[in-house]
Design an enzyme around this catalytic site. Structure first.
Site, short mmCIF file in Angstrom:
data_model
loop_
_atom_site.label_atom_id
_atom_site.label_comp_id
_atom_site.label_asym_id
_atom_site.label_seq_id
_atom_site.Cartn_x
_atom_site.Cartn_y
_atom_site.Cartn_z
N ASP A 513 41.51 -44.07 -20.86
CA ASP A 513 40.75 -43.26 -20.27
C ASP A 513 39.89 -44.06 -19.70
O ASP A 513 39.26 -45.09 -20.41
CB ASP A 513 39.89 -42.07 -21.34
N THR A 515 35.73 -44.71 -18.17
CA THR A 515 34.28 -44.10 -18.42
C THR A 515 34.35 -44.42 -19.97
O THR A 515 34.92 -43.43 -21.01
CB THR A 515 34.04 -42.97 -17.59
N ARG A 700 33.20 -52.16 -6.51
CA ARG A 700 32.88 -50.87 -5.60
C ARG A 700 31.70 -50.79 -5.08
O ARG A 700 30.85 -51.81 -5.09
CB ARG A 700 32.60 -49.61 -7.09
N GLY A 899 36.56 -38.93 -24.74
CA GLY A 899 35.81 -37.23 -23.94
C GLY A 899 36.60 -35.99 -24.56
O GLY A 899 38.01 -36.23 -24.57
N ASN A 901 37.86 -34.35 -22.65
CA ASN A 901 38.59 -34.21 -21.79
C ASN A 901 39.51 -34.40 -22.11
O ASN A 901 41.25 -34.15 -21.44
CB ASN A 901 37.94 -34.37 -20.64
N ASP A 902 39.56 -35.33 -23.23
CA ASP A 902 40.86 -35.54 -23.48
C ASP A 902 41.73 -35.14 -25.06
O ASP A 902 42.51 -36.09 -24.84
CB ASP A 902 40.57 -37.35 -23.67
#
Length: 1269
Positions: A513, A515, A700, A899, A901-902
């Site tokens: 991942d 972030t 960025r 997170g 989400n992982d």
């Protein structure tokens, strides 16, 4: 009938299964019951282990519609069997989306019964109000009508209902099943349900909770104890007790109890953690709107799809998935995305008939309308509403159908992780069982010929099986893993799935991942570069300057963002936050009271700090103070915001300076996109070069633009205008350069992994450009490598799905860009003299493209993951799918994330490691206390050490069984056996001591590029085991035959004296009984006992390998001390007999000359074993024949040197050609693909091509490449 009635559930989905219907058969059940009684319950165990046998032996086939039991089989590579009981429920209707009033007024038999096939219900349900009643009264209330029988079964927390329309079982997910349009959601679903409708729907959708039941210790104990290994141990313990071999039986029983207790504790702890994680939002009180405009407070567990929920102003944790139909919410979605950034959710647009707005009426879907959907488990921080409206959301799905429910299901029911070691271990055990079978028959035949008693025949023949298949094997295998777990704990890595440690030793690809894993959590402002009169100013560190305070550049930075205040704190996207903080301005929002009294046009205001404003002249006494304050104030009001769109790659705001009549539009976004919206003369000529300079350094870059709007655009007109009218003819203002700082450890760790030939992949929920920039920055993509972005478009207006290829920030020299050569390993260069310069390439794609390619280009996906390095904007389930796609081409995949989400990906990967101790750690097999990726190489090193330890232990235990089997078989031929205390000495003093100390070697300090073998059935390991078996067999047979050829040899009796030592009467009396019973004491027994005891120690030493995966054995002092002590003890009792020890071990005195001969046999045996294992296997065969992967043949980095040093590369190549002259076909699918792609002229795709899906593939490929003109 067989083929006809084989149904497929969840077709095309991850959980696709085949279904067969069965009906219970009484006579078969009775027959099986009889079989269970006859086999003493063993048949019941067998049926428990084999669900398909259980169903087929007790049931008969029937149609799926009439089934009482369904037999399910997964369609994946594991082909697992499951069974489920079909239940029947009575309900007033068969469609949850029929309102009860519809059912009572028109009970026509022609009314559709399929929840998915009701065309006239596609736009919603009838909303006639009626008085409600509890669920159990529904049937009685509608007693005038025939209740409908609903057949269903529950599997993996999902309920499948029989659907007549499709003649199959299906899942009810919620409002999504109706395919409702956005306008229909507003017009027909936003009023709420009556109590009757809610009760009726709850019959189908069940209670709204993600129920993680924590099983009782008793249930877990039964499940654990019924493991085949423990059953075999129980059988062995009973057998040994019958043979009065109590000591070892107690030792094995003790080890089994400890093993089971540890396992139960771990599993129970995991369940409790998961239960606590989902319990936070499982039951809360919520307010719902009823169809008669009443607000009712209910428990969240009573919610059903279609309910209208009122979101409280102080926020809540969402108990379901719901779509906003009025108001605005600020939500923390870190549970889903991993990005702890508050997201603003706006209400679903409601296009009126005939209105040509920017939003056209389309079918609602959670994926397409994420900006309007509140997901279960996410935290609503605060809400906003206007002109007295409540913030309302229509419940879309509940329970396990929600996003959070799917995540929890993936944790509760993960796919099994296939690992060759465990498959091979079972095959190896089957071989041992076959050998045991031969010994079993041999012992029976021998005993019958010699007229031995029936009891002795049974015990001795069964004993052969327990000797050959060692019951201590699970405990021995677990020891190495337990030690590795302890070492990982010392490194700050905690493990909840110890079996995964071994698999980590095979990892050759790791997904990260971004972030919080590779980078720090936020972005930092590096600098700005303004543009004036079409040319760049020199770059500046910041824009916090007096002379810039009233510039359009700073005004754009101050207004063009999605920031909001939560409890007085600025909150929002980290990029926006850093940008706004850099100018030091102040943001003021309308209060809750103000927004509830006004309409939507109450603006957010930004203004600079007073110290930055130029000093104003003092006010004259006659000047009105209020007017003076107004004229001196410099404030900008944000009138309308067009949120950031990943498809458009920009955001835009309309703002007005206090006191000005005309409004301004400000845009920020991807530099190329923003530049294309600006007037050509405002964009500097060197724009592309400056931008490339920054992107190559890994920054960025964000571009800003401005436009002065026409005076005719009033405040009200701006609220309804299309953004395309605003974002045109803009003036280019300049660039903001942001830096996503890497964690200090990231580049070095990735370099270590690359050096070890381990591929690295980034999978993130963040933006694509940021991800590519970070990948270059951390060394995942080398500076000279090409990045090819795959943009996939779904089928549209009759056109097939297609992929367009574009090359991101090409290197400056692009003349040879078309000639990109294939090399499997993206980051490691071949260590051979290079004849031509190779440019490596990497694919990058976002989650949307990944989904389209997975569906329409399955062949292409395998090629893309071979070189895919950056996967951006990936949803949690897509991360899991990517892991599966990589595993599908035979990669051993690791995943490192932080997170929730992982979670799914961490659970699905061969080795998942979480850097967070929150939600992710529940799903992840490993959790690191160190919040950076330095834990990954440590885990792989420990995994490799544990894997090699497992091989050593398995080989040693196999040899221990075979050595003991040879000894016993030879002694059976003279009706003798090893004595109980000889068995006990071998099994506990030698075997258990050696096994538990040989596993203590720590991991090697460096990560080498060679991986250990993945299975036991491989050339080197088989050669190793077979040669040692033959050596041991040879030397034991020589000993057995040679002792009988000695001049002093005679059949031993208690009075035999070959050592010139007088025997004692009491010993003679004791030994008389022994001769009568077991014939233990004899010269053959004693000789074989000495030789075999040394053989155990010799194989332990030759099998205990060190470098390059483990520290050398001489550094493992407990093992060295144990081995040396046993050597000394055995030599001592052999040359200097001690009467007490001899009596205890039932060994007899032999002449000194025979002891010398035995010592020579032992020395020669040890020498032959060491030579065979160390020199022949490790130095010659490993290098020339068994060199795993043969990577140099496939254009891949060659494997690193083997343990015992290097040999000349040319000699290696020459001899490998002699040994393997034919073309080698690689075993791993990814190598096979790499070989194919090397000769494919159309790969990689050129930047001018489009790949289009074909409906009917003619050449086996499901896509074609077209060149755009």
């Amino acid at each position: 009938m067989e083929k006809e009635d084989l149904k497929v559930l969840n077709k095309g989905e991850e959980e696709e299964m085949e279904l067969q219907g069965y009906r219970l058969c009484r006579w078969r059940v009775a027959l099986v019951g009889l079989g269970v009684l006859c086999t003493g319950g063993f048949l019941l165990l067998l049926l428990y282990w084999m669900p398909e046998w259980c169903v087929k032996s007790t049931c008969t086939r029937t149609t799926a519609r009439d089934a009482e039991v369904v037999l399910l089989r997964s369609t994946d590579e594991f082909r697992r069997w499951f069974l489920a009981r079909v239940r029947v429920m009575l309900a007033p209707g068969s469609n949850p989306f029929h309102s009860l009033e519809t059912r009572t007024t028109s009970p026509s038999p022609s009314s559709p019964s399929c929840p998915f096939s009701s065309p006239h219900l596609a736009n919603g349900h009838n909303l006639n109000p009626s008085d409600g009643g509890p669920a159990q009264e529904l049937i009685r209330k509608f007693a005038d009508y025939q209740p409908t029988q609903i057949r269903y079964f529950t599997f993996h927390s999902t309920t499948y209902y029989w659907i007549d329309g499709v003649q199959n079982f299906g899942v009810l997910n919620g409002l999504g099943d109706l395919q409702v349009s956005c306008s229909t959601l507003h017009s027909e679903h936003s009023l709420g349900l009556t109590r009757n409708q809610q009760e009726y729907r709850r019959l189908f959708f069940g209670v709204n909770e993600i129920a993680v039941k924590v099983p009782s210790v008793f249930k877990l104990l039964i499940k654990e104890v019924l493991n085949p290994f423990y059953i075999f141990q129980l059988f062995s313990v009973i057998l040994w007790s019958a043979d009065e071999y109590y000591y070892y039986a107690v030792a094995i029983l003790f080890m089994s109890v400890i093993s089971i207790a540890t396992s139960l504790y771990t599993i129970k702890k995991q369940y409790i953690m998961l239960h606590d994680m989902v319990a936070t939002h499982s039951t809360v009180r919520v307010s719902v709107c009823r169809a008669n405009n009443e607000i009712e407070e209910i428990l969240s567990t009573d919610l059903v799809p279609g309910d209208v929920m009122v979101i409280p102003s102080n926020g809540t944790i969402m108990p379901c998935d719901a779509v906003l139909v009025s108001g605005t919410c600020i939500v923390n979605e870190s549970m889903l995305t991993g990005e702890s950034v508050p997201v603003t959710k706006i209400n679903l647009p409601n296009p009126l008939p005939g209105e040509m707005g920017e939003e056209t009426d389309c079918v609602y879907s959670t994926e397409e309308h994420k900006r309007h959907t509140l997901f279960c488990g996410t935290n609503v921080i605060q809400t906003r509403f206007y002109t007295g409206d409540l913030v309302k959301a229509v419940v879309v799905s509940t329970g396990f159908s929600t996003a959070k429910g799917q995540l929890v299901r993936s944790i509760l029911y993960p796919k099994p992780t296939d690992f060759k070691l465990y498959r091979d271990a079972y095959l190896f055990l089957l071989c041992l069982v076959a050998i045991a079978g031969i010994g079993f028959v041999y012992s029976i035949v021998l005993s019958v010929l010699n007229k031995v008693s029936a009891k002795t025949i049974i015990i001795e023949s069964l004993d052969i099986i327990t000797i050959t298949v060692p019951p201590a094997l699970p405990a021995a295998m677990t020891a190495g893993i337990v030690y590795a777990q302890r070492r990982l704990k010392r490194l700050g890595i905690f493990c909840i799935s110890p079996q995964r440690i071994n698999i980590c030793g095979q990892l050759n690809l790791v997904c990260f991942d971004k972030t919080g894993t590779l980078t720090e959590d936020g972005l930092d402002l590096w600098g700005v570069q303004r543009v004036e009169n079409g040319s760049f100013h020199p770059s500046e560190e910041n824009a916090y300057k007096e002379n810039l305070v009233k510039s359009q550049f700073v005004a754009c930075m101050a207004t063009c963002h999605s920031l909001t205040k939560i409890e007085g704190q600025l909150s929002g996207d980290p990029l926006d936050l850093k940008m706004f903080e850099a100018i030091g301005w102040i943001l003021e929002e309308a209060t809750e009271e103000e927004t509830s009294l006004h309409n939507r046009i109450m603006p957010t205001v930004v203004r600079p700090p007073k110290q930055l404003l130029p000093p104003q002249p003092a006010a004259s006494p006659e000047q009105d103070m209020e007017l003076y304050a107004l004229s001196s104030a410099y404030e900008i009001g944000i009138v309308r915001q067009f949120p950031f769109s990943s498809a458009l790659q920009r955001m835009c705001v309309v703002a007005r300076l206090l006191g000005e009549k005309r409004m301004d539009a400000y845009t920020k976004g991807a530099p190329e996109v923003v530049a294309s919206l600006c007037k050509k003369d405002t964009v500097p000529d060197d724009f592309a070069e400056v931008l490339e300079g920054y992107t190559k350094q890994g920054f960025r870059v964000i571009a800003l633009a401005h436009r002065r709007l026409e005076s005719k655009l009033t405040w009200h007109k701006v609220q309804n205008i299309n953004r395309d009218h605003i974002e045109a003819n803009m003036e280019f203002l300049g660039l903001i350069i942001m830096q996503n700082k890497l964690k200090a450890e990231t580049p070095a760790v990735l370099q270590d992994l690359h050096r070890a030939s381990i591929r690295t992949v980034m999978v993130t929920g963040d933006n694509m450009l940021t991800a590519i920039s970070v990948a270059r920055d951390c060394g995942m993509i080398a500076p000279r490598d090409t990045v090819i972005i795959a943009d996939a478009l779904p089928p549209h207006d009759g056109q097939a799905a297609k992929i367009t290829w574009r090359y991101a920030d090409k290197p400056s020299k692009t003349s040879r860009m078309e000639d990109v050569n294939i090399s499997l390993d993206d980051v490691c260069h071949v260590d051979e003299p290079k004849t031509e310069k190779k440019e490596l390439y990497h694919f990058a794609m976002n989650g949307k493209s990944f989904a389209i390619i997975s569906e329409h280009f399955p062949d292409m996906l395998q090629k893309l993951v071979l070189h895919g390095t950056v996967f951006a904007r990936m949803a949690p389930d897509q991360k899991t799918q990517l892991i599966e796609a990589l595993q599908g081409v035979d990669y051993f995949v690791g995943m490192c994330g932080d997170g929730a989400n992982d979670c799914g990906a961490l659970k699905r990967a061969h080795g998942g490691i979480s850097l967070s101790e929150l939600e992710a750690s529940v799903a992840s097999p490993f959790t690191s206390r160190t919040p950076n990726i330095s834990c990954v190489p440590n885990l792989i090193k420990e995994g490799r050490a544990a894997l090699i330890t497992s091989f050593c232990v398995f080989k040693f235990m196999a040899l221990y069984s075979i050595i003991q089997y040879i000894s016993v078989t030879l002694l059976y031929s003279i009706l003798s056996n090893l004595g109980d205390f000889q068995f006990l000495f071998i099994d506990i003093a030698i075997i258990l001591l050696i096994v538990f100390t040989m596993s203590l070697n720590p991991a090697w300090k460096e990560l080498v590029s060679r991986r250990p073998p993945s299975g036991l059935i491989s050339g080197p390991l088989l050669f190793s085991v077979l040669t040692q078996i033959l050596i041991c067999l040879g030397f034991q047979t020589i000993t057995f035959l040679w002792v009988r050829q000695q001049s002093w040899y005679t059949v031993w009796t208690p009075l035999t004296d070959v050592c010139n030592v007088s025997s004692h009467t009491n010993v003679s009396e004791h030994n008389d009984t022994e001769v009568d019973d077991h014939n233990i004491q004899n010269y053959e027994n004693t000789s074989l006992f000495y030789v075999s005891s040394f053989q155990y120690l010799v194989v332990a030493i030759v099998f205990s390998k060190g470098k390059p995966f483990r520290q050398p054995s001489y550094k493992n002092w407990p093992f060295m001390l144990s081995a040396l002590s046993l050597y000394v003890f055995l030599l001592f009792i052999m040359f200097y007999p001690v009467k007490g020890i001899d009596d205890f071990l039932e060994i007899v005195c032999v002449p000194f000359e025979w002891k010398i001969k035995l010592f020579i046999i032992i020395l020669v045996n040890a020498s032959v074993s060491v030579v065979a294992e160390t020199f022949i296997l490790d130095i010659i065969l490993w290098k020339l024949v068994f060199s795993r992967d043969k990577q140099s043949s496939f254009g891949i980095t060659p494997v690193a040197a083997t343990p015992q040093g290097c040999i000349d590369l040319r000699a290696y190549k020459c001899l490998s050609r002699l040994c393997c002259p034919s073309k080698i076909t690689p075993k791993a699918r990814y190598m096979h693909l790499a070989q194919e792609l090397r000769v494919d002229p159309d790969w990689p795709p050129k930047p001018t091509t489009t790949t289009e899906a074909k409906s009917c593939p003619a050449n086996g490929s499901n896509y074609q490449i077209m060149i755009n003109s």
